[in-house]
Motif scaffolding. Structure first.
Motif, PDB file in Angstrom:
ATOM      1  N   VAL A 100       5.419  39.539  19.203  1.00 56.10           N
ATOM      2  CA  VAL A 100       5.965  40.874  18.893  1.00 56.10           C
ATOM      3  C   VAL A 100       7.474  40.779  18.702  1.00 56.10           C
ATOM      4  CG1 VAL A 100       6.331  43.199  19.790  1.00 56.10           C
ATOM      5  CG2 VAL A 100       4.092  42.131  20.012  1.00 56.10           C
ATOM      6  N   ALA A 101       8.157  40.094  19.612  1.00 48.12           N
ATOM      7  CA  ALA A 101       9.617  39.968  19.509  1.00 48.12           C
ATOM      8  C   ALA A 101      10.011  39.190  18.257  1.00 48.12           C
ATOM      9  CB  ALA A 101      10.181  39.307  20.755  1.00 48.12           C
ATOM     10  N   LEU A 102       9.291  38.111  17.956  1.00 51.83           N
ATOM     11  CA  LEU A 102       9.572  37.344  16.746  1.00 51.83           C
ATOM     12  C   LEU A 102       9.430  38.222  15.505  1.00 51.83           C
ATOM     13  CD1 LEU A 102       7.631  34.095  17.708  1.00 51.83           C
ATOM     14  CD2 LEU A 102      10.108  34.237  17.292  1.00 51.83           C
ATOM     15  N   THR A 103       8.363  39.008  15.481  1.00 53.27           N
ATOM     16  CA  THR A 103       8.104  39.878  14.325  1.00 53.27           C
ATOM     17  C   THR A 103       9.146  40.980  14.225  1.00 53.27           C
ATOM     18  OG1 THR A 103       5.740  39.407  14.505  1.00 53.27           O
ATOM     19  CG2 THR A 103       6.369  41.360  13.230  1.00 53.27           C
ATOM     20  N   GLU A 123      27.034  38.556   1.008  1.00 52.23           N
ATOM     21  CA  GLU A 123      25.878  37.889   0.412  1.00 52.23           C
ATOM     22  C   GLU A 123      25.444  36.717   1.272  1.00 52.23           C
ATOM     23  OE1 GLU A 123      24.422  35.945  -3.772  1.00 52.23           O
ATOM     24  OE2 GLU A 123      26.204  37.208  -3.735  1.00 52.23           O
ATOM     25  N   TRP A 124      26.427  35.949   1.803  1.00 50.58           N
ATOM     26  CA  TRP A 124      26.069  34.844   2.685  1.00 50.58           C
ATOM     27  C   TRP A 124      25.400  35.382   3.932  1.00 50.58           C
ATOM     28  CZ3 TRP A 124      26.876  33.324   7.642  1.00 50.58           C
ATOM     29  CH2 TRP A 124      26.423  32.047   7.958  1.00 50.58           C
ATOM     30  N   ASP A 125      25.945  36.447   4.522  1.00 49.64           N
ATOM     31  CA  ASP A 125      25.339  37.031   5.712  1.00 49.64           C
ATOM     32  C   ASP A 125      23.911  37.466   5.431  1.00 49.64           C
ATOM     33  OD1 ASP A 125      27.561  36.614   7.267  1.00 49.64           O
ATOM     34  OD2 ASP A 125      28.306  38.669   7.085  1.00 49.64           O
ATOM     35  N   ALA A 126      23.709  38.114   4.291  1.00 46.63           N
ATOM     36  CA  ALA A 126      22.367  38.590   3.946  1.00 46.63           C
ATOM     37  C   ALA A 126      21.414  37.408   3.785  1.00 46.63           C
ATOM     38  CB  ALA A 126      22.410  39.422   2.667  1.00 46.63           C
ATOM     39  N   GLN A 127      21.868  36.349   3.123  1.00 54.62           N
ATOM     40  CA  GLN A 127      21.016  35.179   2.925  1.00 54.62           C
ATOM     41  C   GLN A 127      20.711  34.485   4.249  1.00 54.62           C
ATOM     42  OE1 GLN A 127      19.383  34.506   0.129  1.00 54.62           O
ATOM     43  NE2 GLN A 127      20.334  36.375  -0.598  1.00 54.62           N
ATOM     44  N   SER A 128      21.706  34.416   5.132  1.00 58.18           N
ATOM     45  CA  SER A 128      21.449  33.773   6.427  1.00 58.18           C
ATOM     46  C   SER A 128      20.524  34.632   7.285  1.00 58.18           C
ATOM     47  CB  SER A 128      22.762  33.465   7.162  1.00 58.18           C
ATOM     48  OG  SER A 128      23.428  34.646   7.544  1.00 58.18           O
ATOM     49  N   GLN A 129      20.647  35.953   7.175  1.00 57.23           N
ATOM     50  CA  GLN A 129      19.736  36.840   7.907  1.00 57.23           C
ATOM     51  C   GLN A 129      18.315  36.692   7.383  1.00 57.23           C
ATOM     52  OE1 GLN A 129      21.865  40.488   7.259  1.00 57.23           O
ATOM     53  NE2 GLN A 129      22.906  40.371   9.232  1.00 57.23           N
ATOM     54  N   LEU A 130      18.174  36.599   6.067  1.00 52.34           N
ATOM     55  CA  LEU A 130      16.843  36.390   5.489  1.00 52.34           C
ATOM     56  C   LEU A 130      16.264  35.047   5.915  1.00 52.34           C
ATOM     57  CD1 LEU A 130      16.962  37.748   1.826  1.00 52.34           C
ATOM     58  CD2 LEU A 130      15.546  38.560   3.721  1.00 52.34           C
ATOM     59  N   ALA A 131      17.091  34.023   5.947  1.00 51.10           N
ATOM     60  CA  ALA A 131      16.611  32.699   6.358  1.00 51.10           C
ATOM     61  C   ALA A 131      16.158  32.725   7.817  1.00 51.10           C
ATOM     62  CB  ALA A 131      17.703  31.654   6.153  1.00 51.10           C
ATOM     63  N   GLU A 132      16.930  33.398   8.671  1.00 52.60           N
ATOM     64  CA  GLU A 132      16.522  33.494  10.073  1.00 52.60           C
ATOM     65  C   GLU A 132      15.256  34.325  10.203  1.00 52.60           C
ATOM     66  OE1 GLU A 132      18.061  34.747  14.532  1.00 52.60           O
ATOM     67  OE2 GLU A 132      19.399  35.100  12.841  1.00 52.60           O
ATOM     68  N   ALA A 133      15.174  35.421   9.443  1.00 49.98           N
ATOM     69  CA  ALA A 133      13.966  36.257   9.478  1.00 49.98           C
ATOM     70  C   ALA A 133      12.744  35.431   9.070  1.00 49.98           C
ATOM     71  CB  ALA A 133      14.132  37.466   8.557  1.00 49.98           C
ATOM     72  N   ALA A 134      12.880  34.637   8.020  1.00 50.02           N
ATOM     73  CA  ALA A 134      11.757  33.810   7.560  1.00 50.02           C
ATOM     74  C   ALA A 134      11.334  32.821   8.651  1.00 50.02           C
ATOM     75  CB  ALA A 134      12.141  33.057   6.285  1.00 50.02           C
ATOM     76  N   ARG A 135      12.318  32.197   9.296  1.00 53.43           N
ATOM     77  CA  ARG A 135      12.011  31.235  10.367  1.00 53.43           C
ATOM     78  C   ARG A 135      11.275  31.918  11.519  1.00 53.43           C
ATOM     79  NH1 ARG A 135      14.048  30.372  14.947  1.00 53.43           N
ATOM     80  NH2 ARG A 135      15.953  31.566  14.634  1.00 53.43           N
ATOM     81  N   LEU A 136      11.761  33.087  11.937  1.00 53.45           N
ATOM     82  CA  LEU A 136      11.129  33.824  13.032  1.00 53.45           C
ATOM     83  C   LEU A 136       9.704  34.233  12.672  1.00 53.45           C
ATOM     84  CD1 LEU A 136      14.162  36.079  13.942  1.00 53.45           C
ATOM     85  CD2 LEU A 136      13.167  34.340  15.435  1.00 53.45           C
ATOM     86  N   LEU A 137       9.541  34.751  11.475  1.00 55.45           N
ATOM     87  CA  LEU A 137       8.221  35.239  11.049  1.00 55.45           C
ATOM     88  C   LEU A 137       7.239  34.082  10.838  1.00 55.45           C
ATOM     89  CD1 LEU A 137       9.569  38.057   8.766  1.00 55.45           C
ATOM     90  CD2 LEU A 137       8.256  38.380  10.883  1.00 55.45           C
TER      91      LEU A 137
END
Length: 169
Positions: A100-103, A123-137
């Motif tokens: 649940v927390a990961l999601t 843009e870098w922040d957004a890309q790094s947030q997306l990369a972290e989101a992908a890893r978590l999910l």
């Protein structure tokens, strides 16, 4: 305390707010009492009391991930997204395999990345947030292959990253 749970679960915590306050006054060192008061205050729209009670509950029982998770959900509902991110990170520090927390953290990071204005730095922040989101999910779906919400969110993140082929699998 058990009598307070049904109204809270049905979204009627405001109706038992006085009883929750009494519970805390009788048991000021009980984290569950502060947690219940926080939930009631949140449902009653008593923001200051909700934050104070969640904080007190976490001070008394920092290892209770349910308190952190509920605080994160409340913070997100009030628009305090960066604080909600920190709460989910706290949950994952103690329970790194909490699906649940990961999601939820993955979803929040995806939302944050979408809200960036995309200046050069953003843009870098957004890309790094997306990369972290992908890893978590990806971690969430590997731990719980039946986690539909995590799979859906992962597909959305992969689409945002331009990884359409990965999103289709």
């Amino acid at each position: 305390a058990a009598a307070l749970m049904a109204p809270i679960a049905s979204g009627q915590g405001a109706s038992v707010l006085p009883q929750a306050r009494q519970l805390v006054s009788r048991a000021p060192r009980a984290p569950d009492a502060h947690h219940l008061l926080a939930l009631c205050a949140a449902q009653a729209g008593e923001h200051v009391e909700a934050v104070r009670s969640f904080s007190r509950a976490l001070l008394l029982a920092p290892a209770q991930t349910e308190i952190s998770a509920n605080f994160a959900r409340y913070l997100r509902s009030t628009g305090a997204v960066s604080q909600a991110v920190e709460c989910w990170r706290d949950v994952l520090e103690r329970s790194p395999n909490d699906v649940v927390a990961l999601t939820e953290l993955g979803l929040l990071l995806m939302e944050l990345s979408a809200g960036s204005s995309f200046d050069e730095g953003d843009e870098w922040d957004a890309q790094s947030q997306l990369a972290e989101a992908a890893r978590l999910l990806q971690n969430a779906v590997s731990l719980s292959p039946g986690a539909v919400r995590a799979w859906h969110a992962l597909g959305c993140v992969l689409r945002e990253q331009g990884a359409l082929e990965d999103a289709r699998h």
